[in-house]
Design a protein around this motif. Structure first.
Motif, short mmCIF file in Angstrom:
data_model
loop_
_atom_site.label_atom_id
_atom_site.label_comp_id
_atom_site.label_asym_id
_atom_site.label_seq_id
_atom_site.Cartn_x
_atom_site.Cartn_y
_atom_site.Cartn_z
N ASN A 101 6.01 -10.41 -7.25
CA ASN A 101 4.90 -11.20 -7.79
C ASN A 101 3.55 -10.78 -7.21
OD1 ASN A 101 3.95 -13.50 -9.44
ND2 ASN A 101 3.40 -14.40 -7.46
N LEU A 102 3.54 -9.71 -6.45
CA LEU A 102 2.30 -9.27 -5.80
C LEU A 102 1.84 -7.93 -6.35
CD1 LEU A 102 3.21 -10.04 -2.06
CD2 LEU A 102 2.05 -11.53 -3.71
N THR A 103 0.54 -7.75 -6.38
CA THR A 103 -0.02 -6.44 -6.71
C THR A 103 -1.29 -6.24 -5.90
OG1 THR A 103 -0.49 -4.90 -8.52
CG2 THR A 103 -1.48 -7.12 -8.68
N LEU A 104 -1.90 -5.08 -6.06
CA LEU A 104 -3.10 -4.73 -5.28
C LEU A 104 -4.31 -4.62 -6.20
CD1 LEU A 104 -1.62 -1.93 -2.99
CD2 LEU A 104 -2.09 -4.30 -2.35
N LEU A 105 -5.45 -5.04 -5.68
CA LEU A 105 -6.73 -4.89 -6.37
C LEU A 105 -7.77 -4.41 -5.38
CD1 LEU A 105 -6.81 -8.23 -8.43
CD2 LEU A 105 -6.40 -5.93 -9.34
N LYS A 106 -8.75 -3.68 -5.88
CA LYS A 106 -9.84 -3.25 -5.02
C LYS A 106 -10.78 -4.40 -4.69
CE LYS A 106 -9.47 1.16 -4.05
NZ LYS A 106 -10.52 2.13 -3.92
N THR A 107 -10.89 -5.34 -5.64
CA THR A 107 -11.77 -6.49 -5.46
C THR A 107 -11.00 -7.76 -5.73
OG1 THR A 107 -13.63 -5.17 -6.24
CG2 THR A 107 -13.96 -7.56 -6.15
N LYS A 108 -11.12 -8.73 -4.86
CA LYS A 108 -10.38 -9.98 -5.02
C LYS A 108 -10.91 -10.76 -6.22
CE LYS A 108 -8.88 -13.98 -2.28
NZ LYS A 108 -7.45 -13.64 -2.39
N LEU A 117 -5.72 1.29 -9.51
CA LEU A 117 -4.62 1.47 -8.57
C LEU A 117 -3.30 1.65 -9.32
CD1 LEU A 117 -5.58 -1.21 -5.90
CD2 LEU A 117 -5.91 1.26 -5.76
N PRO A 118 -2.50 2.64 -8.96
CA PRO A 118 -1.25 2.92 -9.69
C PRO A 118 -0.33 1.72 -9.82
CG PRO A 118 -1.74 4.71 -8.18
CD PRO A 118 -2.75 3.64 -7.90
N MET A 119 -0.19 0.93 -8.76
CA MET A 119 0.71 -0.22 -8.81
C MET A 119 0.30 -1.21 -9.89
SD MET A 119 1.71 -2.97 -5.83
CE MET A 119 3.02 -1.95 -5.14
N VAL A 179 0.84 -1.21 0.00
CA VAL A 179 0.00 0.00 0.00
C VAL A 179 0.87 1.26 0.00
CG1 VAL A 179 -1.61 1.37 1.41
CG2 VAL A 179 -2.05 -1.06 1.01
N SER A 180 1.92 1.26 0.79
CA SER A 180 2.83 2.42 0.83
C SER A 180 3.49 2.64 -0.53
CB SER A 180 3.90 2.23 1.90
OG SER A 180 3.33 2.20 3.19
N MET A 181 3.87 1.56 -1.19
CA MET A 181 4.51 1.69 -2.49
C MET A 181 3.50 2.12 -3.55
SD MET A 181 7.16 -1.51 -2.30
CE MET A 181 8.42 -0.79 -3.34
N ASN A 182 2.28 1.64 -3.44
CA ASN A 182 1.23 2.06 -4.36
C ASN A 182 0.99 3.57 -4.23
OD1 ASN A 182 -1.27 1.45 -6.10
ND2 ASN A 182 -2.16 2.47 -4.31
N GLN A 183 0.99 4.08 -2.99
CA GLN A 183 0.80 5.52 -2.77
C GLN A 183 1.92 6.31 -3.44
OE1 GLN A 183 -2.14 5.16 -1.88
NE2 GLN A 183 -2.40 5.84 0.24
#
Length: 200
Positions: free
Chosen positions: A131-138, A160-162, A78-82
């Protein structure tokens, strides 16, 4: 914060050592709160435990998550996405997003074939931060286990920027691209948790 992330969270160094250094710093500050005394306490007790940027990147490449993503893993992402964004898609807390393994933890035969990975190689690579990223919905389980080419249309919907950066930069997902992205995120980590925060 930079010191804790560099030393303990990513570096996996001795937690007791860092706690002792914080305690010594606090004792020193209780005795003298002048700016020069604060700088001296940080320089004496904390700065020696700080890893430089090159070491942080190396530690980032060695770091492995556990099978079940922890709160600290999620907070790192989350910090890196910001840091990647401009504030238009700010994530208010790490609990508001889902962590997605780009190459799945339980890959289909098709996913292994497309990536050129063996099951043994995949076991290690899936645990790298790259190998990880972020999504709003799983993603649902069947989508989550698909090869990267099948996931791309789903990932490309993310704001999401990431994840936007991931989709625009990587058209295939192999051992090499996972390692490249891990190093790229490691370089970003040097800016998110700067060594300069500990400089006097």
């Amino acid at each position: 914060m930079s010191l804790t992330v560099r030393h303990t969270v990513i570096g996996s160094h001795n937690t007791n050592q860092l706690e002792a250094a914080y305690a010594k710093t606090c004792r020193a500050l209780r005795q003298n709160t002048q700016p020069s005394a604060i700088r001296a306490a940080i320089t004496t007790h904390l700065k020696p435990l700080a890893t430089d940027d090159a070491t942080l990147v190396d530690d980032f490449k060695r770091f492995r998550t556990v099978k079940n993503i922890t709160a600290s893993d999620r907070a790192i992402l989350v910090s890196m996405n910001q840091a990647m964004g401009t504030g238009e898609m700010e994530v208010s807390s790490s609990g508001k997003v889902q962590v997605e393994h780009i190459f799945p933890r339980s890959p289909s035969t098709e996913a292994l074939k497309e990536s050129g990975l063996t099951a043994d190689d995949a076991d290690d690579l899936t645990l790298q931060l790259g190998n990880l990223t972020l999504l709003k919905t799983k993603l649902n389980q069947s989508s989550s286990n698909k090869p990267y080419s099948s996931k791309l249309p789903l990932l490309s919907k993310s704001e999401l920027p990431m994840t936007r950066e991931l989709v625009s930069k990587y058209k295939i997902w192999t051992a090499q691209t996972i390692q490249q992205r891990t190093e790229s995120l490691g370089q970003l980590a040097t800016k998110v948790w700067p060594y300069s925060a500990l400089e006097d």
